[in-house]
Structures are given as C-alpha cells and as structure tokens.
Scaffold this motif. Structure first.
Motif: not given
Length: 355
Positions: A64-66, A103-104, A137-138, A207-208
């Motif tokens: 999922n990051l890729v 990923t975050q 993360s945020a 990005w999120l």
C-alpha cells in the motif's frame, strides 16, 4: 505478517517480495479495495516489477505504500496494466518519493474501537486521560472526544460534535463489548513519531488522502472531516478541550518514558498505538513491550498481531487487528475501525494486571 528477509540471492528476494504482495492481495485488500487486490496480485506475478520493488529498503516494500506513492505522482485508479506501465516508466520518481514517505495511515475511525477501552479506563479511575500515542502520524486518533460515534443502530454518541463538521464514526459490534454512554475527558494529547505530520499542510493532507485505498469513498470523507476537526482544534490552542495535539519527533523507546512520567497527579496516563508496533523489528518490539510494562500507565495496543509474555502469537484473526489492554487481549477489530468483535475469552484486566 511477512516482512521480508536480508537474503542476498535475487531469486529468494523476488520470491519473498511476491509472497508479501500475495498476502496483501488475498488477506488485507480484498474486503476493502478490489483494485488494490488486483494490483497486488499483478505485481506478485510480474518478475520485472518484483525486481524493482525488491531493491527498495525493506521498510519501503509495503504494497500500500508503493501504490500510494504511485497515486501521489499521478497514477490513475485503473486496471493493473495501467499501474504496471506507470511503474516501469516512472520508477525512479516512485523510488524517490518512497525514500521520503512512510505509510502513516491516519485512520480516525480506529477511535471507534479504542473508545470503549478509553471510556472504561476513565470510569474506573475517575480521572481525565493523558493520551500518549505512538506513531500518531498527524494526530487524528488523539481526538477521540471531538468525533461522533454510532455503534450498530444505536444512538449517536457525541452528536454535538457534528455541528462543527466532525466525522460520524460508524462501527458494527459482536460479542457484547462494553460500549460507552459518554465521551471520555481528555487532559492532554501527546504523540511520538519519527516523522510527525502537519495535517493542516495541503500537500501533507493530499499524501494522507492517497493512503486511503481506492474505492473507500466513505473513508476518504471521514479523513477529510477529521483533518478539518484537527485544524479547528489546533486553532483553539490552549483553549481547546484537553489542550492542543502536541507531536514530538523522535524514537518511541526514548520518549515514551519521559512523557508518561511527566503526566501530573490526578490524570491517568494512557499509552496507545494502532498499526504501529507491527512495523518494528522483533527486537525493538520486545524492548518496547518490556519498557511499557514498567511505566505507571494503562497500555492499549491495536495491532495486526498479539504477542504474549512467552513471545507466541495467539488469538490472531486474518485481516483483523487484536485489541489489548495492559497485555490482555479483548477483541478483534477491523483494521480501519468499522468492526469490533469482543472475543468470548476476552476479560477486563484489573488495574495494573498484565500477562
């Protein structure tokens, strides 16, 4: 979950990478994003793409990051051949983006599975909660009292928050969990992250949103609303209930102890993490587990595996997390917060009880 190997043989590395993508295609993606399941299955069967991915650092090979990096750079949410062509043509850009991204995934709906535990802790202690989240993360999961909740078809809890645009977090339950009848009182909101994110920054927010899997429209709406709630909360500063979200850049092993020790008398320190510890090397995981057991806090973990004191991994359920308090497993939870399955063997630990 499978996290690769340091094997130097290209064939072995390729097979390990294929196994990781196959696992995501068949376990983690199907119920949530058919497109990601298709993409992961396609990569697992494509030796050329596997060779590109296997050369990435191990912590950058997560499917999922890729995929999120490709989408962030403009890859459309279309069939696997479109993704394959994009990756081959723009791999250098994807790899560069991956080098600075994590990923975050900041999923506010996980608060729906954490809330019963948070509320029960406060009811037992009679004290407001001082939250210390690891890998925040945020910081969206540090705002459990600023959202609204609906369990099954019950009444909406925290409905007053909807007026300010907060998301409604809906969760189905099984097994008679101790559902709350009020929101917890939060005294402070601290987080520790190697790369804390500013949710009010437009590129960070984009990005999120790319980390939300294709097809999860409701999840995307929740994230957008939660980012709005975070921005509003932070604007209130010290006037905000429980104070502003404070994120600290650093190693959790170095910062969690001083943050817990700084919690004043009259507040209950709660260390929590969700989909974070799974990404740590086993030896770091064990050091953290040993450390958190020595601290004067309650400890909530919500991860894709559960380790007991002997190091075994009991009570797993494919595609779901295990929710535990002070090392005692209580429930299986949907990875994005939509399900809470209280386990028949789950029992509520006494204050300080650990296994």
């Amino acid at each position: 979950m499978f996290f690769g190997t340091d094997a130097a043989d290209p064939g072995t590395e390729r097979a390990n990478t294929a196994r990781r993508f196959t696992e995501y295609a068949r376990v983690w993606f199907p119920a949530h994003s058919p497109l990601y399941a298709e993409w992961a299955e396609g990569v697992a069967a494509d030796d050329g793409l596997l060779d590109l991915v296997r050369r990435l650092p191990a912590d950058k090979q997560q499917p999922n990051l890729v995929f999120a990096a490709a989408r962030f750079l403009g890859c459309p949410d279309e069939s696997f051949p479109v993704l394959a062509g994009f990756l081959r043509e723009r791999w250098d850009e994807v790899a560069t983006e991956l080098a600075v991204r994590r990923t975050q995934t900041n999923e506010p709906a996980r608060c729906a599975t954490l809330l019963p535990v948070l509320s029960r802790i406060q009811r037992e202690t009679g004290q407001p909660l001082a939250l210390v989240e690891l890998g925040p993360s945020a910081g969206l999961c540090l705002l459990p009292d600023r959202y609204a909740y609906q369990y099954d078809d019950g009444a909406i809890l925290g409905a007053e928050n909807l007026a300010s645009g907060a998301p409604l977090l809906e969760c189905t339950t099984a097994g008679d969990p101790p559902l709350p009848d009020r929101l917890p009182e939060i005294a402070s909101r601290q987080g520790v992250d190697l790369n804390p994110l500013d949710g009010s920054d437009p590129e960070t927010a984009r990005w999120l949103k790319c980390l939300v899997w294709p097809g999860q429209t409701e999840r995307l709406h929740r994230l957008t609303a939660a980012l709005g709630a975070l921005t509003l909360h932070q604007r209130e500063g010290e006037r905000a209930p429980g104070g502003p979200v404070e994120l600290h850049r650093g190693d959790l092993l170095e910062l969690v102890e001083p943050l817990v020790r700084a919690v004043p008398s009259g507040h209950t320190a709660v260390v929590l993490h969700s989909a974070v510890i799974s990404y740590l090397p086993p030896e770091v995981r064990e050091r953290f587990t040993g450390l958190v057991r020595t601290l004067d806090c309650r400890w909530i973990s919500n991860e894709g595996f559960f380790m007991d004191a002997s190091g075994s991994v009991p009570r797993e359920r494919a595609g779901m997390f295990t929710l535990a308090l002070d090392g005692v497993p209580l429930a299986h939870t949907g990875q994005h917060g939509a399900e809470l399955h209280w386990t028949p063997e789950g029992h509520w630990p006494e204050d300080g009880q650990q296994i």
